[in-house]
Scaffold this motif. Sequence first.
Motif, mmCIF file in Angstrom:
data_model
loop_
_atom_site.group_PDB
_atom_site.id
_atom_site.type_symbol
_atom_site.label_atom_id
_atom_site.label_comp_id
_atom_site.label_asym_id
_atom_site.label_seq_id
_atom_site.Cartn_x
_atom_site.Cartn_y
_atom_site.Cartn_z
ATOM 1 N N SER A 181 -1.117 8.650 1.099
ATOM 2 C CA SER A 181 -1.174 7.699 2.214
ATOM 3 C C SER A 181 -2.190 8.182 3.236
ATOM 4 C CB SER A 181 0.191 7.579 2.894
ATOM 5 O OG SER A 181 1.117 6.981 2.040
ATOM 6 N N MET A 233 0.857 -1.181 0.000
ATOM 7 C CA MET A 233 0.000 0.000 0.000
ATOM 8 C C MET A 233 0.896 1.234 0.000
ATOM 9 S SD MET A 233 -2.897 -1.084 2.796
ATOM 10 C CE MET A 233 -1.700 -1.637 4.013
ATOM 11 N N ASN A 234 0.349 2.362 -0.435
ATOM 12 C CA ASN A 234 1.114 3.608 -0.447
ATOM 13 C C ASN A 234 1.713 3.910 0.921
ATOM 14 O OD1 ASN A 234 0.575 4.111 -3.150
ATOM 15 N ND2 ASN A 234 -1.226 5.330 -2.706
ATOM 16 N N ASN A 247 -5.434 1.512 -0.111
ATOM 17 C CA ASN A 247 -5.108 2.829 -0.663
ATOM 18 C C ASN A 247 -6.341 3.716 -0.820
ATOM 19 O OD1 ASN A 247 -2.344 2.358 -0.875
ATOM 20 N ND2 ASN A 247 -2.478 1.678 -2.986
#
Length: 118
Positions: A66, A25-26, A96
């Motif tokens: 994020s 994930m970011n 995300n």
Amino acid sequence: MSGEEEENAAELKIGDEFLKAKCLMNCEVSLILDHKLEQLQAMSDDPSNQVSQVFEKSLQYVKRFSRYKNPDAVRQVRELLSRHQLAEFELCVLGNLCPETVEEAIAMVPSIKGKFHQ
């Protein structure tokens, strides 16, 4: 994936190489890049020593998109989503995008239909 089959993320037909890949994930990428930046800064005596433009732009991007900044929150999100036996791709998209309802999540990632109770 054979040439006859067409890729379709809505049905999770994204190719074996993507289904087996570890996705981040970011917010996870942000934590990794922050740590790397700290390491680079600690190793450098020269204040003019800068990271590459690609590194800097990548860090800016993942920080901007994020939702979770705290490492504990990042772990909890991955742990929570992992309970639903999602493919890595699905988990990261949901992590995300942070949908607010199951219906919204299914609209974003149709392949998860049936993995969550509505």
